[in-house]
Design a protein around this motif. Structure first.
Motif, mmCIF file in Angstrom:
data_model
loop_
_atom_site.group_PDB
_atom_site.id
_atom_site.type_symbol
_atom_site.label_atom_id
_atom_site.label_comp_id
_atom_site.label_asym_id
_atom_site.label_seq_id
_atom_site.Cartn_x
_atom_site.Cartn_y
_atom_site.Cartn_z
ATOM 1 N N TYR A 94 0.840 -1.211 0.000
ATOM 2 C CA TYR A 94 0.000 0.000 0.000
ATOM 3 C C TYR A 94 0.871 1.256 0.000
ATOM 4 C CZ TYR A 94 -2.756 3.858 1.724
ATOM 5 O OH TYR A 94 -3.326 5.099 1.875
ATOM 6 N N GLN A 95 1.919 1.265 0.810
ATOM 7 C CA GLN A 95 2.791 2.437 0.869
ATOM 8 C C GLN A 95 3.480 2.683 -0.478
ATOM 9 O OE1 GLN A 95 5.072 1.215 4.373
ATOM 10 N NE2 GLN A 95 4.313 3.054 5.408
ATOM 11 N N GLU A 96 3.792 1.586 -1.185
ATOM 12 C CA GLU A 96 4.474 1.723 -2.474
ATOM 13 C C GLU A 96 3.518 2.126 -3.597
ATOM 14 O OE1 GLU A 96 6.325 -2.099 -2.972
ATOM 15 O OE2 GLU A 96 7.959 -1.613 -1.588
ATOM 16 N N THR A 97 2.272 1.613 -3.572
ATOM 17 C CA THR A 97 1.366 1.823 -4.706
ATOM 18 C C THR A 97 0.189 2.736 -4.397
ATOM 19 O OG1 THR A 97 -0.086 -0.046 -4.173
ATOM 20 C CG2 THR A 97 1.894 -0.519 -5.512
ATOM 21 N N GLY A 98 -0.226 2.793 -3.141
ATOM 22 C CA GLY A 98 -1.406 3.573 -2.771
ATOM 23 C C GLY A 98 -2.712 2.884 -3.120
ATOM 24 N N ARG A 99 -2.651 1.713 -3.743
ATOM 25 C CA ARG A 99 -3.867 0.991 -4.142
ATOM 26 C C ARG A 99 -4.499 0.354 -2.917
ATOM 27 N NH1 ARG A 99 -5.065 0.536 -9.090
ATOM 28 N NH2 ARG A 99 -5.946 -1.546 -9.005
ATOM 29 N N HIS A 100 -5.843 0.449 -2.849
ATOM 30 C CA HIS A 100 -6.537 -0.007 -1.647
ATOM 31 C C HIS A 100 -8.025 -0.236 -1.932
ATOM 32 C CE1 HIS A 100 -7.473 4.251 -1.880
ATOM 33 N NE2 HIS A 100 -8.507 4.016 -1.104
ATOM 34 N N LEU A 101 -8.699 -0.789 -0.960
ATOM 35 C CA LEU A 101 -10.163 -0.817 -0.884
ATOM 36 C C LEU A 101 -10.527 -0.078 0.392
ATOM 37 C CD1 LEU A 101 -11.037 -4.548 -1.680
ATOM 38 C CD2 LEU A 101 -11.334 -2.582 -3.178
ATOM 39 N N THR A 102 -11.644 0.605 0.381
ATOM 40 C CA THR A 102 -12.102 1.259 1.607
ATOM 41 C C THR A 102 -12.781 0.215 2.497
ATOM 42 O OG1 THR A 102 -14.273 1.799 0.724
ATOM 43 C CG2 THR A 102 -12.495 3.430 0.371
ATOM 44 N N GLY A 103 -12.958 0.550 3.746
ATOM 45 C CA GLY A 103 -13.673 -0.329 4.666
ATOM 46 C C GLY A 103 -15.079 -0.637 4.184
ATOM 47 N N PRO A 104 -15.873 0.384 3.795
ATOM 48 C CA PRO A 104 -17.222 0.114 3.297
ATOM 49 C C PRO A 104 -17.240 -0.766 2.038
ATOM 50 C CG PRO A 104 -17.051 2.397 3.956
ATOM 51 C CD PRO A 104 -15.659 1.823 4.015
ATOM 52 N N GLU A 105 -16.274 -0.569 1.136
ATOM 53 C CA GLU A 105 -16.203 -1.419 -0.061
ATOM 54 C C GLU A 105 -15.968 -2.882 0.329
ATOM 55 O OE1 GLU A 105 -14.285 1.719 -3.275
ATOM 56 O OE2 GLU A 105 -12.952 0.626 -1.915
ATOM 57 N N THR A 106 -15.065 -3.076 1.262
ATOM 58 C CA THR A 106 -14.755 -4.430 1.717
ATOM 59 C C THR A 106 -15.958 -5.040 2.425
ATOM 60 O OG1 THR A 106 -12.424 -3.811 1.953
ATOM 61 C CG2 THR A 106 -13.149 -5.804 3.099
ATOM 62 N N ALA A 107 -16.606 -4.272 3.297
ATOM 63 C CA ALA A 107 -17.776 -4.772 4.038
ATOM 64 C C ALA A 107 -18.909 -5.151 3.091
ATOM 65 C CB ALA A 107 -18.247 -3.731 5.045
ATOM 66 N N THR A 108 -19.153 -4.322 2.081
ATOM 67 C CA THR A 108 -20.205 -4.619 1.109
ATOM 68 C C THR A 108 -19.903 -5.932 0.389
ATOM 69 O OG1 THR A 108 -20.713 -2.281 0.793
ATOM 70 C CG2 THR A 108 -21.386 -3.781 -0.972
ATOM 71 N N TRP A 109 -18.664 -6.105 -0.020
ATOM 72 C CA TRP A 109 -18.257 -7.328 -0.706
ATOM 73 C C TRP A 109 -18.424 -8.541 0.216
ATOM 74 C CZ3 TRP A 109 -12.775 -9.368 -0.514
ATOM 75 C CH2 TRP A 109 -12.643 -10.532 -1.272
ATOM 76 N N LEU A 110 -17.896 -8.451 1.426
ATOM 77 C CA LEU A 110 -17.983 -9.581 2.352
ATOM 78 C C LEU A 110 -19.427 -9.897 2.737
ATOM 79 C CD1 LEU A 110 -14.947 -8.832 4.701
ATOM 80 C CD2 LEU A 110 -15.078 -10.507 2.844
ATOM 81 N N ASN A 111 -20.243 -8.878 2.899
ATOM 82 C CA ASN A 111 -21.653 -9.096 3.250
ATOM 83 C C ASN A 111 -22.436 -9.752 2.119
ATOM 84 O OD1 ASN A 111 -21.449 -8.114 5.865
ATOM 85 N ND2 ASN A 111 -21.870 -6.006 5.232
ATOM 86 N N SER A 112 -21.907 -9.701 0.917
ATOM 87 C CA SER A 112 -22.600 -10.346 -0.209
ATOM 88 C C SER A 112 -22.332 -11.850 -0.257
ATOM 89 C CB SER A 112 -22.165 -9.702 -1.536
ATOM 90 O OG SER A 112 -20.884 -10.161 -1.950
ATOM 91 N N TRP A 113 -21.313 -12.303 0.438
ATOM 92 C CA TRP A 113 -20.951 -13.730 0.397
ATOM 93 C C TRP A 113 -22.109 -14.588 0.890
ATOM 94 C CZ3 TRP A 113 -15.285 -14.500 2.516
ATOM 95 C CH2 TRP A 113 -14.396 -13.819 1.683
ATOM 96 N N GLY A 114 -22.371 -15.657 0.160
ATOM 97 C CA GLY A 114 -23.405 -16.602 0.566
ATOM 98 C C GLY A 114 -24.819 -16.131 0.280
ATOM 99 N N THR A 115 -24.958 -15.027 -0.420
ATOM 100 C CA THR A 115 -26.288 -14.526 -0.771
ATOM 101 C C THR A 115 -26.485 -14.667 -2.278
ATOM 102 O OG1 THR A 115 -25.656 -12.242 -1.282
ATOM 103 C CG2 THR A 115 -26.069 -12.767 1.048
ATOM 104 N N SER A 116 -27.686 -14.443 -2.733
ATOM 105 C CA SER A 116 -27.942 -14.492 -4.176
ATOM 106 C C SER A 116 -27.342 -13.276 -4.883
ATOM 107 C CB SER A 116 -29.447 -14.573 -4.441
ATOM 108 O OG SER A 116 -30.103 -13.456 -3.871
ATOM 109 N N PHE A 117 -26.875 -12.306 -4.112
ATOM 110 C CA PHE A 117 -26.279 -11.091 -4.675
ATOM 111 C C PHE A 117 -24.756 -11.089 -4.541
ATOM 112 C CE2 PHE A 117 -30.498 -10.011 -3.026
ATOM 113 C CZ PHE A 117 -31.124 -9.665 -4.219
ATOM 114 N N GLU A 118 -24.167 -12.276 -4.346
ATOM 115 C CA GLU A 118 -22.713 -12.361 -4.130
ATOM 116 C C GLU A 118 -21.967 -11.766 -5.316
ATOM 117 O OE1 GLU A 118 -19.376 -15.786 -3.233
ATOM 118 O OE2 GLU A 118 -21.423 -16.059 -2.475
ATOM 119 N N THR A 119 -20.965 -10.953 -5.009
ATOM 120 C CA THR A 119 -20.176 -10.293 -6.054
ATOM 121 C C THR A 119 -18.747 -10.787 -5.998
ATOM 122 O OG1 THR A 119 -19.571 -8.459 -4.603
ATOM 123 C CG2 THR A 119 -21.585 -8.204 -5.896
#
Length: 90
Positions: A58-83
């Motif tokens: 992260y320090q070298e590239t600055g590339r990241h996911l935000t907390g809300p982005e990660t939470a949305t993705w993880l909350n989709s697991w096991g649902t019909s809306f899984e991404t």
């Protein structure tokens, strides 16, 4: 490889009582306890090293996911809306 281990009388009694309850030898209980401890600590070290490597990247590239982005993705697991995993961004 034979190794001796000195433990106090209180702990020795606890191990012996647990061994009797589990119908195992005290030796088995102690070996199992050491095995589980080593497995857990190796996993902890691996997690720490992975986190440190991620921080360096992260320090070298600055590339990241935000907390809300990660939470949305993880909350989709096991649902019909899984991404799929979202793309990291700057």
């Amino acid at each position: 490889m034979a190794t001796s281990l000195k433990i106090d009388d209180t702990l020795k009694g606890r191990v012996q009582r647990l061994a009797a309850i589990r119908d195992r030898s005290a030796h088995w209980i102690m070996r199992e306890a050491i095995h589980q401890y080593v497995e857990r600590e190796e996993a902890r070290e691996s997690f720490k090293n992975e986190a440190l490597a991620s921080w360096v990247e992260y320090q070298e590239t600055g590339r990241h996911l935000t907390g809300p982005e990660t939470a949305t993705w993880l909350n989709s697991w096991g649902t019909s809306f899984e991404t799929g995993q979202p793309e990291c961004h700057d």
